[in-house]
Design a protein around this motif. Structure first.
Motif, PDB file in Angstrom:
ATOM      1  N   LYS A   3      -9.847  -5.349  -2.293  1.00  0.00           N
ATOM      2  CA  LYS A   3      -9.902  -4.660  -0.993  1.00  0.00           C
ATOM      3  C   LYS A   3     -10.204  -3.181  -1.209  1.00  0.00           C
ATOM      4  O   LYS A   3      -9.361  -2.318  -0.970  1.00  0.00           O
ATOM      5  CB  LYS A   3      -8.566  -4.829  -0.262  1.00  0.00           C
ATOM      6  CG  LYS A   3      -8.204  -6.265   0.075  1.00  0.00           C
ATOM      7  CD  LYS A   3      -6.798  -6.389   0.631  1.00  0.00           C
ATOM      8  CE  LYS A   3      -6.627  -5.624   1.920  1.00  0.00           C
ATOM      9  NZ  LYS A   3      -5.256  -5.798   2.504  1.00  0.00           N
ATOM     10  N   PRO A   4     -11.433  -2.874  -1.665  1.00  0.00           N
ATOM     11  CA  PRO A   4     -11.732  -1.486  -2.027  1.00  0.00           C
ATOM     12  C   PRO A   4     -11.979  -0.545  -0.851  1.00  0.00           C
ATOM     13  O   PRO A   4     -12.012   0.676  -1.045  1.00  0.00           O
ATOM     14  CB  PRO A   4     -12.991  -1.620  -2.875  1.00  0.00           C
ATOM     15  CG  PRO A   4     -13.669  -2.843  -2.327  1.00  0.00           C
ATOM     16  CD  PRO A   4     -12.552  -3.784  -1.952  1.00  0.00           C
ATOM     17  N   ASP A   5     -12.158  -1.093   0.341  1.00  0.00           N
ATOM     18  CA  ASP A   5     -12.445  -0.233   1.498  1.00  0.00           C
ATOM     19  C   ASP A   5     -11.343   0.804   1.669  1.00  0.00           C
ATOM     20  O   ASP A   5     -10.154   0.477   1.700  1.00  0.00           O
ATOM     21  CB  ASP A   5     -12.566  -1.063   2.780  1.00  0.00           C
ATOM     22  CG  ASP A   5     -13.829  -1.910   2.802  1.00  0.00           C
ATOM     23  OD1 ASP A   5     -14.676  -1.726   1.907  1.00  0.00           O
ATOM     24  OD2 ASP A   5     -13.965  -2.758   3.705  1.00  0.00           O
ATOM     25  N   GLY A   6     -11.750   2.066   1.793  1.00  0.00           N
ATOM     26  CA  GLY A   6     -10.783   3.141   1.972  1.00  0.00           C
ATOM     27  C   GLY A   6     -10.367   3.822   0.686  1.00  0.00           C
ATOM     28  O   GLY A   6      -9.743   4.891   0.723  1.00  0.00           O
ATOM     29  N   GLU A  13       0.828  -1.214   0.000  1.00  0.00           N
ATOM     30  CA  GLU A  13       0.000   0.000   0.000  1.00  0.00           C
ATOM     31  C   GLU A  13       0.858   1.257   0.000  1.00  0.00           C
ATOM     32  O   GLU A  13       0.562   2.227  -0.713  1.00  0.00           O
ATOM     33  CB  GLU A  13      -0.950  -0.007   1.202  1.00  0.00           C
ATOM     34  CG  GLU A  13      -1.880   1.184   1.273  1.00  0.00           C
ATOM     35  CD  GLU A  13      -2.838   1.296   0.086  1.00  0.00           C
ATOM     36  OE1 GLU A  13      -3.492   2.351  -0.022  1.00  0.00           O
ATOM     37  OE2 GLU A  13      -2.936   0.351  -0.719  1.00  0.00           O
ATOM     38  N   HIS A  66     -18.183  -2.656  -9.016  1.00  0.00           N
ATOM     39  CA  HIS A  66     -18.926  -1.673  -8.210  1.00  0.00           C
ATOM     40  C   HIS A  66     -20.113  -1.134  -9.017  1.00  0.00           C
ATOM     41  O   HIS A  66     -19.999  -0.133  -9.730  1.00  0.00           O
ATOM     42  CB  HIS A  66     -17.984  -0.560  -7.764  1.00  0.00           C
ATOM     43  CG  HIS A  66     -16.830  -1.081  -6.953  1.00  0.00           C
ATOM     44  ND1 HIS A  66     -16.927  -1.365  -5.600  1.00  0.00           N
ATOM     45  CD2 HIS A  66     -15.569  -1.440  -7.319  1.00  0.00           C
ATOM     46  CE1 HIS A  66     -15.773  -1.855  -5.168  1.00  0.00           C
ATOM     47  NE2 HIS A  66     -14.935  -1.911  -6.184  1.00  0.00           N
ATOM     48  N   ARG A  84      -6.562  -3.557  -5.841  1.00  0.00           N
ATOM     49  CA  ARG A  84      -7.294  -3.174  -4.631  1.00  0.00           C
ATOM     50  C   ARG A  84      -8.763  -2.917  -4.921  1.00  0.00           C
ATOM     51  O   ARG A  84      -9.638  -3.237  -4.116  1.00  0.00           O
ATOM     52  CB  ARG A  84      -6.667  -1.924  -3.993  1.00  0.00           C
ATOM     53  CG  ARG A  84      -5.711  -2.234  -2.861  1.00  0.00           C
ATOM     54  CD  ARG A  84      -5.614  -1.091  -1.871  1.00  0.00           C
ATOM     55  NE  ARG A  84      -6.841  -0.877  -1.135  1.00  0.00           N
ATOM     56  CZ  ARG A  84      -7.048   0.141  -0.296  1.00  0.00           C
ATOM     57  NH1 ARG A  84      -6.110   1.044  -0.109  1.00  0.00           N
ATOM     58  NH2 ARG A  84      -8.189   0.270   0.347  1.00  0.00           N
ATOM     59  N   ASP A 115     -10.980   5.986  -2.684  1.00  0.00           N
ATOM     60  CA  ASP A 115     -11.883   7.010  -3.208  1.00  0.00           C
ATOM     61  C   ASP A 115     -12.182   6.650  -4.664  1.00  0.00           C
ATOM     62  O   ASP A 115     -11.529   7.156  -5.582  1.00  0.00           O
ATOM     63  CB  ASP A 115     -11.230   8.392  -3.091  1.00  0.00           C
ATOM     64  CG  ASP A 115     -12.099   9.507  -3.667  1.00  0.00           C
ATOM     65  OD1 ASP A 115     -13.264   9.230  -4.026  1.00  0.00           O
ATOM     66  OD2 ASP A 115     -11.590  10.647  -3.770  1.00  0.00           O
TER      67      ASP A 115
END
Length: 223
Positions: free
Chosen positions: A139-142, A110, A178, A135, A144
């Motif tokens: 792991k899309p949390d966080g 990251e 999404h 990501r 924008d």
């Protein structure tokens, strides 16, 4: 001990050099002539050997470094080491393997993702966007996501080759994974037209983002 092993492995790689494979790879910007299936067989035999991996990388040559990527321990590299290795990995296949097989598994992924996305070097920035695309999917949390679409909309059309490809991958991943942002991702892809005319073999998915998004969503709905 590893010195003797290194010399033997380098000799084995040299013996596998195939002019036809090299010619085919050169069309894609890669500079080696070793069949990747054979390379993976060597890696399977050697198994994980971090010291040998470091020596193979230091020896230079794309084939040796591809093998190093396959037998290394990703979590043992520091961020500065990974940054240096990325900047040394000129061949597209080597950069792709380094990012996906090593950096992505690193605890520094990251930190490097954020640093690389802002780098003025197109190749380095493209690695940051590849990690971002990963990501987005896993792991899309966080993240924008609307902000990423803003950047893609503003910069992807005029981005150089590798960077454009990685930004396009991120665009497609946002559209695929999404649903609330899918229509905007499709609209951006259609308006920019990036990779719309990319030659795609039969039975393969086009990298053109709208076609890619629609195909993958269709598969998800059929599953």
């Amino acid at each position: 001990m590893t010195g003797a092993v290194l010399e033997a492995v380098l000799a084995e790689l040299a013996a596998l050099e195939d002019p036809n494979v090299r010619a085919a790879n050169q069309k894609r910007g890669d500079d080696h002539g070793v069949n990747l299936a054979r390379l993976r067989e060597i890696a399977k035999r050697l198994k994980t050997q971090q010291e040998l991996a470091l020596e193979l990388w230091a020896a230079g040559g794309t084939a040796a470094r591809l093998l190093a990527v396959l037998i290394c321990r990703p979590k043992e590299f520091g961020p500065d080491e990974l940054d240096t290795m990325l900047r040394q990995s000129g061949a597209p296949k080597l950069q792709d393997w380094l990012v996906n097989y090593v950096v992505r598994k690193s605890p520094h992924a990251e930190t490097l993702r954020l640093a690389w996305m802002a780098d003025p070097d197109e190749r380095v920035a493209s690695a940051g966007w590849e990690l971002t695309a990963d990501r987005v999917a896993r792991k899309p949390d966080g993240l924008d996501l609307p902000g990423l679409l803003d950047t893609i909309e503003a910069k992807m059309k005029d981005a150089p080759g590798r960077l454009q490809w990685s930004m396009n991958t991120t665009l497609a991943r946002i559209g695929i994974e999404h649903a609330p942002l899918r229509s905007r991702a499709l609209d951006i892809g259609q308006r920019l037209g990036v990779l719309k005319d990319y030659p795609t073999p039969p039975n393969c998915t086009s990298p053109y983002a709208p076609a890619w998004i629609n195909e993958m969503v269709s598969r998800q709905q059929r599953a």
